[in-house]
Design a protein around this motif. Structure first.
Motif, PDB file in Angstrom:
ATOM      1  N   SER A  25      -2.326  44.524  75.188  1.00 21.10           N
ATOM      2  CA  SER A  25      -1.886  44.118  74.802  1.00 21.10           C
ATOM      3  C   SER A  25      -1.339  43.387  73.753  1.00 21.10           C
ATOM      4  CB  SER A  25      -1.175  43.257  75.213  1.00 21.10           C
ATOM      5  OG  SER A  25      -1.953  41.881  75.854  1.00 21.10           O
ATOM      6  N   GLY A  26      -2.947  42.823  72.801  1.00 18.56           N
ATOM      7  CA  GLY A  26      -2.901  42.107  71.686  1.00 18.56           C
ATOM      8  C   GLY A  26      -4.321  42.641  71.172  1.00 18.56           C
ATOM      9  N   MET A  27      -4.257  40.698  70.383  1.00 17.10           N
ATOM     10  CA  MET A  27      -5.781  41.240  70.663  1.00 17.10           C
ATOM     11  C   MET A  27      -6.000  39.575  69.938  1.00 17.10           C
ATOM     12  SD  MET A  27      -6.420  42.058  66.306  1.00 17.10           S
ATOM     13  CE  MET A  27      -5.119  41.833  64.651  1.00 17.10           C
ATOM     14  N   ILE A  28      -7.291  38.634  69.803  1.00 19.10           N
ATOM     15  CA  ILE A  28      -7.711  37.363  69.830  1.00 19.10           C
ATOM     16  C   ILE A  28      -9.246  37.764  68.519  1.00 19.10           C
ATOM     17  CG2 ILE A  28      -9.547  37.463  71.353  1.00 19.10           C
ATOM     18  CD1 ILE A  28      -8.798  33.874  71.205  1.00 19.10           C
ATOM     19  N   GLY A  29      -8.310  36.399  67.437  1.00 20.82           N
ATOM     20  CA  GLY A  29      -9.706  36.390  66.128  1.00 20.82           C
ATOM     21  C   GLY A  29      -9.955  35.484  65.486  1.00 20.82           C
ATOM     22  N   VAL A  30     -11.428  35.503  65.161  1.00 18.66           N
ATOM     23  CA  VAL A  30     -11.419  34.006  63.804  1.00 18.66           C
ATOM     24  C   VAL A  30     -11.708  34.614  62.371  1.00 18.66           C
ATOM     25  CG1 VAL A  30     -11.961  32.655  65.849  1.00 18.66           C
ATOM     26  CG2 VAL A  30     -13.700  34.303  64.677  1.00 18.66           C
ATOM     27  N   LEU A  31     -11.286  33.562  61.645  1.00 19.54           N
ATOM     28  CA  LEU A  31     -11.978  33.947  60.089  1.00 19.54           C
ATOM     29  C   LEU A  31     -12.743  32.235  59.692  1.00 19.54           C
ATOM     30  CD1 LEU A  31     -11.216  35.996  57.958  1.00 19.54           C
ATOM     31  CD2 LEU A  31      -9.070  34.056  57.228  1.00 19.54           C
TER      32      LEU A  31
END
Length: 524
Positions: free
Chosen positions: A288-294
């Motif tokens: 359903s989506g994604m989680i990310g860090v940059l």
């Protein structure tokens, strides 16, 4: 080197408690062990690729700390890039020489690299004799080299201590985060709290959650910024990153790590590299989506612990979404069951079909006008569904009697509120406010009601609200013992009973609201 400088070097290595303290002791010693008039330490900053003066001593030193130099703007760059000592007898004719006063002056320059035990050059220790007749030579170079070596060892020691403290702090924060996430059920709360901790302990610049739209593209739903303006500027250069990350994750159940360089360098940021970690959100197995860090300004991939942390948070969000969906389904089932119970009771006691839905709608409208909280509205709605549940304990010959009731029959009928409360006592999910509607919706403002003879504001508010709409609907509906009243006649009766049977404020609000008709009634 004499005993006194040797003792000073030992103290430098073992007693310095911060990098600033270390660097300042180093330049102070550089002045006392050489013939220089000025000593400075410049540190190479990888994230901005410049040299910054971290400490200075001697001539004009108070104006030097904090100055930065891009590549080629200072002789210290030769030391750092060449990784070797440089001695220049008269640097005033060198284009890359920097003078604290802003004017080129005669004087020697000596610079040695600052090297940690792993052989990494992290800066330069420089001295000069500007505006002095002194010259620098081999003895000065030997003293400065020993001082730089000691500073490199002390620098590594301080970094190791900082990493140990940082690791301990990370474990402490992660333990607290784990406990906090276990106590949360709202996916948005979980994501927000987790991202804040992730950005803080992993030195990432931004953490984000994206939802997949009906068109299959990522839509930002939540973001946490370490430096909002800086991160937004950089992200404007990486508009395609979320889509690229999503495409990678769509075919993988594991986190994805991407690295790259910015397509162009703008004045608003100096960084050239970025590193990102993303994990899919797959509640109930459906992405359903994604989680990310940059992270910005780092060439290598994100550390393994960051990847594992992002994955842990993603799974935690998945479970929260699943729990939230289950709770929503259970609440929907509960709501349907309570409403169905109220409607079933309509058929038994001969009430007009739709009574439960009508009184519920009117009660909720009144509650909204009275600015009840969402929780109070829930309780009012459930009380409306179940207000007459106790009538299951009233015999048909009393409940369905077409004529007036005898005193004994009336007493039996009035017991339905007590029976109803008793039936609901074992329903742990129903709060007291719901049972109060069931028990007290036949109390009167003047105290002449039943079962407890409560008066005025001693009657629970939800019961006072409900009693008005319940009587209105009873008056305007056909019952075995009566014909339906007109709307006008019912409103006249309600107004007449304001301050006697009903709370006058609630009747006034009901009459003025136009809830059941466009007519308006004023109460003196």
């Amino acid at each position: 080197m004499t005993d006194k400088p040797a003792v000073a070097l030992h103290a430098l290595i073992h007693l310095a408690r911060s990098h600033q303290n270390l660097f300042q002791q180093c330049v102070d010693l550089a002045l006392t062990t050489t013939r220089a008039t000025t000593a400075v330490i410049t540190i190479h900053r990888q994230e901005t690729d410049d040299l910054r003066i971290a400490a200075a001593a001697g001539h004009l030193s108070e104006d030097l700390v904090g100055r930065t130099f891009a590549r080629g703007e200072a002789l210290a760059w030769r030391v750092v890039t060449g990784q070797r000592m440089i001695l220049i007898s008269d640097p005033q004719f060198q284009s890359d020489a920097h003078f604290a006063s802003g004017h080129r002056r005669p004087g020697a320059y000596l610079g040695v690299p600052l090297v940690d035990p792993d052989g990494r050059v992290f800066g330069a220790l420089s001295v000069d004799t500007t505006d002095s007749a002194e010259q620098l030579g081999g003895i000065d170079a030997e003293a400065l080299t020993l001082l730089a070596q000691a500073t490199g060892v002390a620098h590594a020691r301080l970094e190791a201590l900082e990493r140990a403290e940082e690791t301990a702090d990370q474990f402490e924060q992660l333990a607290a985060l784990s406990a906090d996430l276990e106590a949360l059920n709202d996916p948005v709360e979980i994501a927000n709290q987790a991202l804040e901790i992730l950005v803080k302990i992993t030195r990432m610049q931004v953490g984000a959650v994206y939802e997949i739209t009906s068109h299959g593209s990522p839509m930002l739903t939540l973001a946490v910024w370490a430096d909002r303006e800086r991160a937004q500027n950089v992200l404007s250069e990486l508009r395609s990153l979320p889509g690229t990350m999503l495409a990678e994750l769509s075919s993988s159940s594991e986190p994805v790590v991407l690295t790259g360089t910015f397509p162009q360098r703008e004045a608003h940021f100096q960084e050239t590299h970025w590193s990102a970690v993303g994990a899919p959100l797959r509640p109930q197995g459906h992405m359903s989506g994604m989680i990310g860090v940059l992270r910005i300004g780092v060439e290598q991939k994100a550390p393994t612990e960051v990847i594992r942390l992002v994955e842990m948070v993603a799974r935690r969000i998945d479970r929260a979404v699943e729990r939230a969906a289950l709770i929503t389904d259970l609440r929907r089932m509960r709501e349907a069951a309570l409403r169905r119970m109220g409607r079933v009771l309509e058929y038994r006691d001969g009430e007009t079909s739709g009574h439960t839905d009508r009184v519920t709608r009117m009660a909720l409208h009144l509650g909204t006008l009275l600015e009840l909280s969402d929780e109070q509205l829930d309780h009012l709605r459930w009380g409306a569904y179940l207000h007459d549940i106790g009538k299951v304990g009233v015999p048909d010959q009393v409940l369905l009697k077409p004529g007036p009731l005898t005193p004994q029959e009336r007493e039996r009928m009035q017991q339905h509120v007590l029976i109803g409360e008793e039936l609901l006592e074992d329903e742990g999910f129903l709060p007291d406010e719901v049972r109060q509607v069931v028990r007290h919706h036949h109390e009167r403002w003047d105290g002449a009601g039943y079962p407890d003879g409560l008066a005025g504001e001693c009657i629970p508010l939800l019961a006072r609200i409900f009693s008005v709409v319940d009587v209105y609907d009873a008056l305007t509906s056909v019952r075995p013992y009566k014909q339906a009243w007109s709307h006008e006649a019912a409103m006249v009766e309600l107004v007449a009973q304001a301050g006697r049977q009903f709370d006058p404020q609630i009747v006034r609000l009901f009459a003025a609201s136009g809830l059941v008709d466009d007519h308006r009634y004023e109460i003196d």
